[in-house]
Design a protein around this motif. Structure first.
Motif, PDB file in Angstrom:
ATOM      1  N   GLY A 128      10.555   5.649  -1.046  1.00  0.00           N
ATOM      2  CA  GLY A 128      10.665   6.839  -0.225  1.00  0.00           C
ATOM      3  C   GLY A 128       9.441   7.729  -0.305  1.00  0.00           C
ATOM      4  N   PHE A 129       8.712   7.672  -1.439  1.00  0.00           N
ATOM      5  CA  PHE A 129       7.527   8.506  -1.601  1.00  0.00           C
ATOM      6  C   PHE A 129       6.388   8.058  -0.687  1.00  0.00           C
ATOM      7  CE2 PHE A 129       9.749   9.496  -5.572  1.00  0.00           C
ATOM      8  CZ  PHE A 129       9.648  10.881  -5.560  1.00  0.00           C
ATOM      9  N   THR A 130       6.392   6.799  -0.269  1.00  0.00           N
ATOM     10  CA  THR A 130       5.384   6.341   0.689  1.00  0.00           C
ATOM     11  C   THR A 130       5.446   7.174   1.960  1.00  0.00           C
ATOM     12  OG1 THR A 130       5.661   4.091  -0.167  1.00  0.00           O
ATOM     13  CG2 THR A 130       4.520   4.340   1.947  1.00  0.00           C
ATOM     14  N   TYR A 131       6.660   7.407   2.433  1.00  0.00           N
ATOM     15  CA  TYR A 131       6.839   8.087   3.717  1.00  0.00           C
ATOM     16  C   TYR A 131       6.924   9.596   3.555  1.00  0.00           C
ATOM     17  CZ  TYR A 131       7.094   3.337   5.079  1.00  0.00           C
ATOM     18  OH  TYR A 131       6.743   2.016   5.268  1.00  0.00           O
ATOM     19  N   ALA A 134      23.589   3.003  -9.717  1.00  0.00           N
ATOM     20  CA  ALA A 134      24.241   1.732  -9.381  1.00  0.00           C
ATOM     21  C   ALA A 134      23.587   1.047  -8.182  1.00  0.00           C
ATOM     22  CB  ALA A 134      25.724   1.970  -9.102  1.00  0.00           C
ATOM     23  N   VAL A 135      22.711   1.770  -7.471  1.00  0.00           N
ATOM     24  CA  VAL A 135      22.069   1.212  -6.273  1.00  0.00           C
ATOM     25  C   VAL A 135      20.574   1.067  -6.535  1.00  0.00           C
ATOM     26  CG1 VAL A 135      21.626   1.519  -3.819  1.00  0.00           C
ATOM     27  CG2 VAL A 135      23.802   2.294  -4.801  1.00  0.00           C
ATOM     28  N   PRO A 136      20.059  -0.165  -6.629  1.00  0.00           N
ATOM     29  CA  PRO A 136      18.625  -0.362  -6.867  1.00  0.00           C
ATOM     30  C   PRO A 136      17.792   0.206  -5.711  1.00  0.00           C
ATOM     31  CG  PRO A 136      19.842  -2.395  -7.242  1.00  0.00           C
ATOM     32  CD  PRO A 136      20.792  -1.445  -6.569  1.00  0.00           C
ATOM     33  N   VAL A 137      16.651   0.795  -6.047  1.00  0.00           N
ATOM     34  CA  VAL A 137      15.779   1.351  -5.007  1.00  0.00           C
ATOM     35  C   VAL A 137      14.694   0.354  -4.628  1.00  0.00           C
ATOM     36  CG1 VAL A 137      16.149   3.731  -5.756  1.00  0.00           C
ATOM     37  CG2 VAL A 137      14.222   2.440  -6.680  1.00  0.00           C
ATOM     38  N   ASN A 138      14.217   0.454  -3.382  1.00  0.00           N
ATOM     39  CA  ASN A 138      12.979  -0.208  -2.995  1.00  0.00           C
ATOM     40  C   ASN A 138      11.837   0.445  -3.773  1.00  0.00           C
ATOM     41  OD1 ASN A 138      13.632  -1.823  -0.284  1.00  0.00           O
ATOM     42  ND2 ASN A 138      14.703   0.134  -0.153  1.00  0.00           N
ATOM     43  N   HIS A 139      10.868  -0.341  -4.175  1.00  0.00           N
ATOM     44  CA  HIS A 139       9.691   0.214  -4.825  1.00  0.00           C
ATOM     45  C   HIS A 139       8.524   0.259  -3.847  1.00  0.00           C
ATOM     46  CE1 HIS A 139      11.964  -1.621  -8.287  1.00  0.00           C
ATOM     47  NE2 HIS A 139      11.828  -0.369  -8.693  1.00  0.00           N
ATOM     48  N   SER A 140       7.643   1.214  -4.040  1.00  0.00           N
ATOM     49  CA  SER A 140       6.402   1.196  -3.277  1.00  0.00           C
ATOM     50  C   SER A 140       5.533   0.058  -3.804  1.00  0.00           C
ATOM     51  CB  SER A 140       5.666   2.522  -3.406  1.00  0.00           C
ATOM     52  OG  SER A 140       5.167   2.689  -4.718  1.00  0.00           O
ATOM     53  N   ARG A 141       4.520  -0.313  -3.032  1.00  0.00           N
ATOM     54  CA  ARG A 141       3.558  -1.297  -3.508  1.00  0.00           C
ATOM     55  C   ARG A 141       2.509  -0.609  -4.375  1.00  0.00           C
ATOM     56  NH1 ARG A 141       5.120  -6.216  -3.590  1.00  0.00           N
ATOM     57  NH2 ARG A 141       3.132  -7.171  -2.980  1.00  0.00           N
ATOM     58  N   LYS A 142       1.834  -1.370  -5.196  1.00  0.00           N
ATOM     59  CA  LYS A 142       0.853  -0.805  -6.109  1.00  0.00           C
ATOM     60  C   LYS A 142      -0.331  -0.193  -5.359  1.00  0.00           C
ATOM     61  CE  LYS A 142       1.845  -3.753 -10.117  1.00  0.00           C
ATOM     62  NZ  LYS A 142       1.357  -4.843 -10.983  1.00  0.00           N
ATOM     63  N   LEU A 143      -0.966   0.762  -6.011  1.00  0.00           N
ATOM     64  CA  LEU A 143      -2.186   1.364  -5.491  1.00  0.00           C
ATOM     65  C   LEU A 143      -3.343   0.445  -5.859  1.00  0.00           C
ATOM     66  CD1 LEU A 143      -1.347   4.980  -6.631  1.00  0.00           C
ATOM     67  CD2 LEU A 143      -1.399   4.164  -4.275  1.00  0.00           C
ATOM     68  N   ASP A 144      -3.687  -0.423  -4.933  1.00  0.00           N
ATOM     69  CA  ASP A 144      -4.755  -1.392  -5.177  1.00  0.00           C
ATOM     70  C   ASP A 144      -5.404  -1.753  -3.845  1.00  0.00           C
ATOM     71  OD1 ASP A 144      -3.080  -3.250  -3.888  1.00  0.00           O
ATOM     72  OD2 ASP A 144      -2.302  -4.073  -5.755  1.00  0.00           O
ATOM     73  N   PRO A 145      -6.434  -2.594  -3.851  1.00  0.00           N
ATOM     74  CA  PRO A 145      -7.157  -2.864  -2.596  1.00  0.00           C
ATOM     75  C   PRO A 145      -6.470  -3.871  -1.684  1.00  0.00           C
ATOM     76  CG  PRO A 145      -8.560  -3.190  -4.545  1.00  0.00           C
ATOM     77  CD  PRO A 145      -7.150  -3.154  -5.005  1.00  0.00           C
ATOM     78  N   PHE A 146      -5.155  -3.998  -1.766  1.00  0.00           N
ATOM     79  CA  PHE A 146      -4.460  -4.987  -0.950  1.00  0.00           C
ATOM     80  C   PHE A 146      -3.361  -4.335  -0.119  1.00  0.00           C
ATOM     81  CE2 PHE A 146      -6.112  -7.352  -4.602  1.00  0.00           C
ATOM     82  CZ  PHE A 146      -6.865  -8.315  -3.948  1.00  0.00           C
ATOM     83  N   LEU A 147      -3.416  -4.549   1.179  1.00  0.00           N
ATOM     84  CA  LEU A 147      -2.396  -4.068   2.095  1.00  0.00           C
ATOM     85  C   LEU A 147      -1.519  -5.244   2.503  1.00  0.00           C
ATOM     86  CD1 LEU A 147      -4.588  -1.837   2.145  1.00  0.00           C
ATOM     87  CD2 LEU A 147      -4.063  -1.504   4.572  1.00  0.00           C
ATOM     88  N   VAL A 148      -0.260  -4.965   2.807  1.00  0.00           N
ATOM     89  CA  VAL A 148       0.658  -6.050   3.153  1.00  0.00           C
ATOM     90  C   VAL A 148       0.251  -6.688   4.475  1.00  0.00           C
ATOM     91  CG1 VAL A 148       2.595  -5.157   1.823  1.00  0.00           C
ATOM     92  CG2 VAL A 148       2.281  -4.395   4.196  1.00  0.00           C
ATOM     93  N   ASN A 149       0.673  -7.931   4.633  1.00  0.00           N
ATOM     94  CA  ASN A 149       0.239  -8.766   5.755  1.00  0.00           C
ATOM     95  C   ASN A 149       0.411  -8.131   7.138  1.00  0.00           C
ATOM     96  OD1 ASN A 149       0.923 -11.056   7.874  1.00  0.00           O
ATOM     97  ND2 ASN A 149      -0.456 -11.944   6.349  1.00  0.00           N
ATOM     98  N   PRO A 150       1.553  -7.466   7.454  1.00  0.00           N
ATOM     99  CA  PRO A 150       1.691  -6.917   8.809  1.00  0.00           C
ATOM    100  C   PRO A 150       0.615  -5.904   9.187  1.00  0.00           C
ATOM    101  CG  PRO A 150       3.820  -6.978   7.706  1.00  0.00           C
ATOM    102  CD  PRO A 150       2.791  -7.296   6.667  1.00  0.00           C
ATOM    103  N   LEU A 151      -0.053  -5.300   8.190  1.00  0.00           N
ATOM    104  CA  LEU A 151      -1.057  -4.274   8.486  1.00  0.00           C
ATOM    105  C   LEU A 151      -2.405  -4.868   8.872  1.00  0.00           C
ATOM    106  CD1 LEU A 151      -0.247  -1.663   5.702  1.00  0.00           C
ATOM    107  CD2 LEU A 151       0.559  -1.720   8.068  1.00  0.00           C
TER     108      LEU A 151
END
Length: 520
Positions: free
Chosen positions: A76-79, A346-363
């Protein structure tokens, strides 16, 4: 004199290096003394195309590889970070090959954490943002009835942004309808304000003795101050190097300087604060309807980036297979906040991706982007960020580190990894584009969990400076102020507390009470 063949260029005219207190507009330079780093465009294109993480989870091709998750930062912190960016800056300048003078670029946002992106010009000047019969409260949008994967109708609700008949959202900043996650973040702030108005009216929130303030004015101050607290002590506390933050707090700002009015440094807006692009996931466990099959076997599909961008009025494809101009957000796309912030253990959260030089494929392939003169259209977000930094005449990462009297990353540290091998081909291991340097620094110094020294110092100085430059912020009005609204830990306030205060935690599941109830 800097040598152009080494990637540096001399600023001429409006881009000439200036003193720290030179007159500036709403955009300016944090390091006006440093030369621009302008390597060949082709080299930046090759580097940007190497900044992609193509890995997926071996058990689920739509899920990102878990090695890239930052388990210290819920997704959620990403957005929230994107929402904050929209609150601070709006630069409509198109990407061009030539250098751009940042002082000639207009910032259509006030450079302050004042939620002008939400409140606009207020109920008198922008009445369409507010309820017709109660102008002290925001207008909230309705949802279109829909069903879950079992065909069960999801109850109708008021859990969307307010929209015109064309589905365009009625907002102080239209970019907050760019994707569904930032849209639901904006909506949470609207609900937060309205709940505070209700509390001030019914006495559950004590009113101050300032008789001159209306309920709306008092509610706005409470919203803004709690929001400012969240940004500093919930968001930034998770992503910055605490040593650099503490130095700014104890020794004051040394690099972000202004006389009377703050401005947004391009080293911040075009490099350091673009950290959020590396935090984005390819897909999310969004709610019980749109999630992964191993979480809910009868779900439709996980919430991919493509879907999250389609289900907005700004995309003009909401829903993607519907009439488009009449549709509202379906009720099965209402967010389950427990999956994005630490609300229910009781509800696992989505995690943000690491702060590194790699962006996910759709980007690496962004649709609907403008042309760039004299070159093939760059569809990669990483390429566009690198070209943007070049066009703004940003200094190299090493130049900034040396100016700050910090030890720059070594050549071997820059050259490490598959991305570093590409960087070394163009001598970027010696002098490095600032945005790439900041992400590489986070990877090397903090294992991708936080920004490194240079990135943290830039972000900390700008955010704390913006608060110090705002005469209405709690930093200026009452530096010892503590949050007053109910929270899990009294005297603090997190975005999870804000969601619990609105009571709309997961409307799709009928969860409208805090889980667990906040203390205080």
């Amino acid at each position: 004199m800097p040598s152009p063949q080494h990637g540096f260029s001399v600023r001429n005219g409006d881009n000439t290096p200036q003193g720290a207190f030179a007159k500036t507009g709403k955009f300016g330079r944090m390091f006006p003394e440093l030369p621009a780093f302008t390597p060949p465009i082709d080299s930046l294109v090759v580097l940007g195309n190497a900044m992609i993480d193509d890995r997926t989870d071996p058990s689920e091709p739509l899920r990102d590889h878990p090695d890239g998750d930052n388990r210290n930062v819920p997704a959620g912190f990403t957005y929230l970070g994107q929402f904050v960016d929209h609150d601070l800056t709006f630069d409509p300048t198109s990407l061009k090959e030539k250098q751009v003078d940042p002082q000639a670029v207009v910032n259509f946002r006030t450079p302050a954490l004042d939620l002008d992106s939400v409140y606009g010009s207020g109920p008198d000047d922008q009445p369409y943002l507010f309820q017709l019969k109660d102008k002290e409260k925001f207008l909230i949008g309705k949802n279109e009835e829909s069903s879950d994967a079992n065909g069960v109708i999801v109850v109708k609700g008021d859990h969307d942004l307010p929209r015109a008949p064309s589905t365009v959202a009625l907002l102080g900043d239209p970019r907050n309808d760019e994707n569904l996650l930032v849209a639901q973040t904006h909506l949470a702030i609207l609900k937060f304000h309205n709940k505070i108005v209700d509390g001030l009216r019914d006495g559950s929130i004590p009113r101050k003795a300032e008789i001159s303030k209306t309920v709306f004015e008092e509610a706005r101050q409470l919203v803004v101050w709690h929001y400012q607290w969240i940004v500093v002590f919930d968001f930034l506390d998770r992503i910055l190097d605490s040593n650099q933050v503490n130095k700014v707090l104890s020794e004051g700002r040394k690099f972000y300087k202004f006389n009377t009015f703050p401005f947004i440094p391009v080293e911040f807006s075009v490099a350091a604060y673009r950290l959020g692009h590396s935090m984005i996931r390819s897909s999310y466990d969004y709610n019980r309807v749109f999630t992964f099959k191993d979480i809910a076997p009868d779900s439709f599909t996980p919430a991919t980036l493509g879907l999250l961008f389609n289900f907005t009025g700004k995309s003009r494809r909401m829903p993607p297979d519907g009439p488009g101009l009449e549709a509202l957000l379906p009720t099965n796309w209402i967010i389950d906040w427990r999956r994005f912030f630490e609300i229910d253990p009781a509800v696992p959260v989505n995690h943000s991706r690491k702060l590194d030089p790699f962006l996910v494929n759709p980007l690496k392939d962004i649709p609907n982007i403008p042309d760039v003169p004299n070159m093939q259209k760059p569809t990669s977000l990483a390429v566009r960020n690198l070209l943007r930094g070049r066009s703004m005449g940003l200094p190299s990462g090493q130049s900034v580190a040396r100016f700050m009297k910090l030890k720059p990353l070594s050549s071997s540290e820059i050259a490490s990894g598959s991305d570093g091998a590409v960087a070394k081909q163009f001598c970027f291991d010696k002098e490095t584009p600032l945005w790439y340097y900041i992400l590489k620094e986070a990877h090397v110094q903090q294992k991708g969990l936080r920004l490194g020294e240079v990135g943290s110092r830039i972000v900390a100085e700008v955010f704390l400076g913006l608060l110090e430059g705002d005469s209405d912020s709690f930093f200026v009005r009452n530096r010892n102020w503590k949050p007053t609204l109910p929270a899990k830990v009294p005297g603090t306030f997190t975005f999870a507390d804000l969601i619990c205060f609105t009571k709309d935690i997961s409307p799709i599941d009928g969860l409208e009470a805090p889980v667990p109830p906040p203390a205080g």
